[in-house]
Scaffold this motif. Structure first.
Motif, short mmCIF file in Angstrom:
data_model
loop_
_atom_site.label_atom_id
_atom_site.label_comp_id
_atom_site.label_asym_id
_atom_site.label_seq_id
_atom_site.Cartn_x
_atom_site.Cartn_y
_atom_site.Cartn_z
N UNK A 239 39.38 23.69 40.49
CA UNK A 239 40.56 23.40 39.66
C UNK A 239 41.02 24.64 38.90
N UNK A 240 40.09 25.50 38.57
CA UNK A 240 40.43 26.76 37.89
C UNK A 240 40.88 27.84 38.87
N UNK A 241 40.80 27.54 40.16
CA UNK A 241 41.24 28.50 41.17
C UNK A 241 40.23 29.59 41.47
N UNK A 242 38.97 29.39 41.09
CA UNK A 242 37.95 30.44 41.25
C UNK A 242 37.21 30.37 42.58
N UNK A 243 37.04 29.17 43.11
CA UNK A 243 36.32 28.99 44.36
C UNK A 243 37.10 28.03 45.26
N UNK A 244 36.71 28.04 46.52
CA UNK A 244 37.29 27.10 47.48
C UNK A 244 36.16 26.64 48.40
N UNK A 245 36.44 25.55 49.08
CA UNK A 245 35.49 25.01 50.06
C UNK A 245 36.17 24.98 51.42
N UNK A 246 35.34 25.15 52.44
CA UNK A 246 35.85 25.05 53.82
C UNK A 246 34.73 24.57 54.71
N UNK A 247 35.13 23.96 55.82
CA UNK A 247 34.16 23.49 56.79
C UNK A 247 33.40 24.69 57.35
N UNK A 248 32.08 24.53 57.48
CA UNK A 248 31.25 25.58 58.07
C UNK A 248 31.59 25.68 59.55
N UNK A 249 31.82 26.89 60.03
CA UNK A 249 32.23 27.10 61.41
C UNK A 249 31.12 26.75 62.40
#
Length: 142
Positions: free
Chosen positions: A80-90
């Motif tokens: 929410x603070x824009x510091x991290x993101x998540x993504x599916x592991x390749x």
């Protein structure tokens, strides 16, 4: 032989006595920097870990000793603070990776600069060779 054993025990006690105040001074600096940037100590640790890797959520939780649910909440707040993101592991589509955003990378760089400045009064007491040796010894300890 007894003297050698006693000497080792005393050296261990003396070493612990020297390490504890250094740990306290370092923690005080980290707590201050965290407070100044509205970051918990745990989130500071997360940002430090993400600085040079992209772990899976489960790995990050395990490394920090946190429950998966607690980790998810912490990461959600950081997102929410824009510091991290998540993504599916390749490699494993069931797993989720966590990584710093551009804003997170910039914040980590600022935090590192603040940390270096705050620790400088302690580290500058040592000459360059001693600082290098201390760095190497601390890295070997961990």
């Amino acid at each position: 032989m007894k003297n050698k054993t006693k000497s080792t025990a005393v050296d261990g006690a003396a070493l612990a006595d020297a390490l504890v105040p250094v740990a306290f001074a370092t923690m005080a600096v980290l707590n201050k920097i965290g407070a100044e940037n509205d970051l918990s100590l745990t989130l500071l640790r997360v940002l430090g870990i993400l600085r040079d890797r992209r772990p899976r959520m489960a790995e990050l939780a395990e490394h920090l000793g946190l429950e998966k649910q607690t980790m998810s909440g912490l990461i959600a707040r950081a997102e929410k603070r824009g510091l991290v993101a998540r993504a599916q592991n390749l490699a494993d589509g069931r797993a989720t990776d966590v990584f710093l955003t551009e804003e997170g990378v910039a914040l980590v760089e600022r935090l590192l600069q603040q940390l270096r400045q705050a620790l400088a009064p302690l580290t500058e007491r040592l000459d360059a060779a001693d600082r290098q040796q201390l760095q190497e010894l601390l890295e070997r300890m961990l």
